[in-house]
Design a protein around this motif. Structure first.
Motif, PDB file in Angstrom:
ATOM      1  N   GLU A 107      62.908 -77.043  -6.590  1.00  0.00           N
ATOM      2  CA  GLU A 107      63.207 -75.893  -5.753  1.00  0.00           C
ATOM      3  C   GLU A 107      62.656 -76.147  -4.366  1.00  0.00           C
ATOM      4  OE1 GLU A 107      65.117 -73.540  -6.256  1.00  0.00           O
ATOM      5  OE2 GLU A 107      65.275 -73.251  -8.419  1.00  0.00           O
ATOM      6  N   LYS A 108      63.511 -76.099  -3.355  1.00  0.00           N
ATOM      7  CA  LYS A 108      63.110 -76.200  -1.956  1.00  0.00           C
ATOM      8  C   LYS A 108      62.208 -77.404  -1.700  1.00  0.00           C
ATOM      9  CE  LYS A 108      63.699 -71.289  -0.993  1.00  0.00           C
ATOM     10  NZ  LYS A 108      63.105 -70.034  -0.498  1.00  0.00           N
ATOM     11  N   ARG A 110      60.321 -79.000  -3.700  1.00  0.00           N
ATOM     12  CA  ARG A 110      59.181 -79.130  -4.597  1.00  0.00           C
ATOM     13  C   ARG A 110      59.663 -79.448  -6.002  1.00  0.00           C
ATOM     14  NH1 ARG A 110      58.493 -76.159   0.246  1.00  0.00           N
ATOM     15  NH2 ARG A 110      56.276 -76.073   0.763  1.00  0.00           N
ATOM     16  N   LEU A 154      58.377 -69.622  -4.363  1.00  0.00           N
ATOM     17  CA  LEU A 154      59.450 -70.461  -3.824  1.00  0.00           C
ATOM     18  C   LEU A 154      60.844 -69.936  -4.109  1.00  0.00           C
ATOM     19  CD1 LEU A 154      58.066 -74.015  -4.662  1.00  0.00           C
ATOM     20  CD2 LEU A 154      58.223 -72.937  -2.412  1.00  0.00           C
ATOM     21  N   HIS A 155      61.010 -69.187  -5.202  1.00  0.00           N
ATOM     22  CA  HIS A 155      62.370 -68.761  -5.543  1.00  0.00           C
ATOM     23  C   HIS A 155      62.325 -67.544  -6.468  1.00  0.00           C
ATOM     24  CE1 HIS A 155      66.643 -69.068  -6.548  1.00  0.00           C
ATOM     25  NE2 HIS A 155      66.740 -69.907  -5.550  1.00  0.00           N
TER      26      HIS A 155
END
Length: 209
Positions: A107-108, A110, A154-155
């Motif tokens: 995610e992003k 990471r 992050l999400h």
């Protein structure tokens, strides 16, 4: 959501229920991958009329009732909260649940993986589209749920994971109370035993995700 994941382990380290069902062709074609993207083939464990098997499927689900697989959305994720209601997913939710092995999800930029480095199961659904000319296309999607404290910064979504040992219970055809018995598996999973990484080797590649 889960829009990228990795399966970067040798074939001998794949989960046993999958490895023991991989034929010579599957083993020959298998290669560890640091980055698996939508539309690409993914390795999965599934159950059909002949029993439990290893399979390769395209990531991005085509409903079996779709008239043209080249048109319309091909969802890579399905929200676990509404999967029993959506026309694109409810048949697969009842009868065609699958397991997709992963060594990390991303995610992003990471990377999330288990602290012990072991692979884990992503919960999925699969469909088989049949063409009038006899052609077949097998596709899949990954279930998502609300994030735990590790992923939430992050999400707003994260993939559903299925504990080892529950493979057959997850894939068995079910309805009514049997499906409801699976619902606790769709809840956010315990983040203990997981870690968040930012691999230097992937920084440039993943910064655009």
């Amino acid at each position: 959501m889960c829009g990228r994941f990795a399966l970067s382990i040798p074939v001998g380290d794949l989960p046993h229920p999958l490895r023991e069902r991989m034929d010579a062709e599957h083993q020959r074609r298998y290669a560890p991958r640091e980055l698996i993207c939508p539309g690409e083939p993914v390795l999965a464990l599934r159950r059909d009329q002949t029993g439990t098997e290893a399979a390769l499927m395209l990531w991005g689900l085509i409903p079996s009732w779709s008239k043209d697989p080249t048109n319309g959305p091909r969802p890579i994720n399905a929200r676990s909260e509404t999967v029993a209601e959506k026309a694109s997913f409810r048949g697969a939710w009842r009868h065609r649940r699958c397991l997709i092995p992963a060594s990390a999800f991303l995610e992003k930029g990471r990377r999330f993986r288990r602290v012990d480095g072991q692979p884990f199961w992503l919960a999925g659904l699969w469909e088989r589209w049949l063409g009038s000319d006899g052609s077949e296309v097998d596709t899949c999607t990954i279930l998502t749920t609300t994030p735990n404290v590790l992923v939430k910064p992050l999400h707003p979504r994260m993939p559903v994971t299925i504990p080892q040992g529950l493979e057959e219970a997850w894939m068995a055809p079910a309805d009514g109370h049997q499906l409801r018995a699976l619902e606790p598996l769709l809840n956010p999973w315990d983040p203990s035993g997981w870690r968040l990484e930012e691999p230097e080797s992937l920084q440039g590649q993943l910064s655009l995700l």
